[in-house]
Enzyme design. Structure first.
Site, PDB file in Angstrom:
ATOM      1  N   THR A  55       0.870  -1.110  -0.027  1.00 17.37           N
ATOM      2  CA  THR A  55       0.163  -0.093   0.093  1.00 17.37           C
ATOM      3  C   THR A  55       0.809   1.246   0.116  1.00 17.37           C
ATOM      4  O   THR A  55       2.063   1.363   0.709  1.00 17.37           O
ATOM      5  CB  THR A  55      -0.862  -0.085   1.310  1.00 17.37           C
ATOM      6  OG1 THR A  55      -1.324   1.224   1.438  1.00 17.37           O
ATOM      7  CG2 THR A  55       0.062  -0.175   2.471  1.00 17.37           C
ATOM      8  N   TYR A 110      -1.398  -0.390  10.503  1.00 15.58           N
ATOM      9  CA  TYR A 110      -1.792  -1.152   9.218  1.00 15.58           C
ATOM     10  C   TYR A 110      -0.484  -0.865   8.375  1.00 15.58           C
ATOM     11  O   TYR A 110      -0.094  -1.808   7.696  1.00 15.58           O
ATOM     12  CB  TYR A 110      -2.919  -0.342   8.618  1.00 15.58           C
ATOM     13  CG  TYR A 110      -3.155  -0.740   7.023  1.00 15.58           C
ATOM     14  CD1 TYR A 110      -3.682  -2.060   6.679  1.00 15.58           C
ATOM     15  CD2 TYR A 110      -3.121   0.495   6.161  1.00 15.58           C
ATOM     16  CE1 TYR A 110      -3.725  -2.245   5.373  1.00 15.58           C
ATOM     17  CE2 TYR A 110      -3.097   0.166   4.735  1.00 15.58           C
ATOM     18  CZ  TYR A 110      -3.407  -1.169   4.520  1.00 15.58           C
ATOM     19  OH  TYR A 110      -3.722  -1.768   3.063  1.00 15.58           O
TER      20      TYR A 110
END
Ligand code: UDP
Length: 324
Positions: free
Chosen positions: A115, A139
């Site tokens: 990501t 995350y």
């Protein structure tokens, strides 16, 4: 055969479709904690959990797997702050289990969903792969940890990986038979479509005082069909070159929250209430990626640059999903 871990989820199901259309055979591993069985319309399906190494091992015995694509991670940034253990366990420990079984079976081709959150607060825009990686939430850290593990596993065990750093995945397959469906939903586009369809009273804009032309955050929305085609290109690259690499996957254009809302109004013809509230913590003003490296090295050409096309495909799916 290609193993798709998390193939019942949003991006995994689109990649599964693309792989089958390109002539690959697939097997899908998913524990259905967030994925949807109905989204597995191609390939073989195994309901299995990565925390159970014996079950994963059995799968590798049963199928002749030559490469693995890994999509099954938790993605809610806010939840990763309040419950980091859940994120480190699934996104890191379970991924290590998967890599362990792969190595046991001498499977050494891995494509990993990472990501743009691994970059943290942008120092320059557009973000390139050379930008320092300094994630600002658990995350993002789980994804960066796996990236680092993959680097070490390449050097030590010869496991070759392609790391794909997604910007904001969006839209749905043109067919309208698969698309985005998270529970709970936190993403901007499905939430606006909920307002358009009448499932939600309003859409709330998180902050209108950012240093952007209209004051709202700008993001790079990349169509899920373009993400899917990039995975095929990445697999071909890995097969041909047997070398590890990493690529950003974005469309290179930014759209503000207000522009996305206007596009939904334009495409759906529906009116709905828009509320302006305070900023959401941890949101950078602008995130736009450069995917030049993927275009140059993989020969990847994203097709959905226009926000109205992204919204149109998402809206077709959203109506299907909310049919009585
Ligand atoms: N956003 C918003 N209202 C919402 C959900 C999101 O204004 O109900 C904004 C959010 O602050 C961000 C952008 O929309 O600037 C995209 O958010 P999303 O959660 O979809 O993806 P992220 O960029 O956080 O990965």
């Amino acid at each position: 055969m290609i193993l798709i871990v998390g193939g019942a989820g949003y991006i995994g199901s689109h990649v599964n479709k693309a792989l089958n259309e390109a002539g690959y055979e697939t097997v899908i591993l998913d524990n259905l904690s967030y994925g949807h069985k109905e989204a597995v319309k191609w390939g073989e399906f195994c309901e299995c959990d990565l925390s159970n190494i014996d079950d994963v091992d059995e799968m590798f015995n049963k199928y002749d797997i030559n490469a693995v694509m890994h999509f099954s991670s938790f993605i809610d940034v806010g939840e990763s702050v309040t419950n980091p253990e859940k994120y480190y366990n699934n996104n890191v420990v379970n991924t290590m289990n998967l890599l362990h079984v792969m190595l046991d079976h001498d499977v050494k081709k891995f494509i990993f969903s990472s990501t743009c959150a691994t970059y943290g607060v942008p120092q320059s825009i557009p973000l390139t792969e050379a930008h320092p990686q300094s994630p600002i939430n658990p995350y993002g850290r789980t994804k960066l940890m796996v990236e680092q593990i993959l680097k070490d596993y390449d050097e030590a065990y010869g496991l070759k990986s392609i790391i794909l750093r997604y910007f904001n995945a969006s839209g749905a397959d043109e067919s309208g038979i698969i698309g985005e469906s998270h529970n709970p939903e936190t993403h901007l586009i499905p939430l606006i479509l909920d307002a358009a369809i009448g499932k939600r009273d309003d859409i709330k804009i998180y902050g209108t005082d950012y240093d952007t032309p209209d004051g709202t955050c700008i993001r790079d929305y990349i169509h899920v069909t373009d993400l899917a085609s990039a995975h095929i290109k990445a697999l071909e690259y890995l097969t041909e070159n047997n070398t590890s690499n990493n690529f950003n996957l974005g469309n290179g254009h930014g759209f503000s929250v207000r522009e996305v809302i206007d596009s939904v109004k334009n495409v759906t013809g529906r009116e709905f209430k828009v509320s302006e509230i305070e900023r959401r913590p941890g949101d950078p003003a602008v995130l736009i990626g450069s995917s030049k490296k993927a275009e140059d090295l993989l020969g990847w050409i994203p097709e959905y640059g226009d926000i109205d096309d992204i919204i149109r495909t998402a809206w077709t799916w959203h109506q299907e999903l909310n049919k009585e």
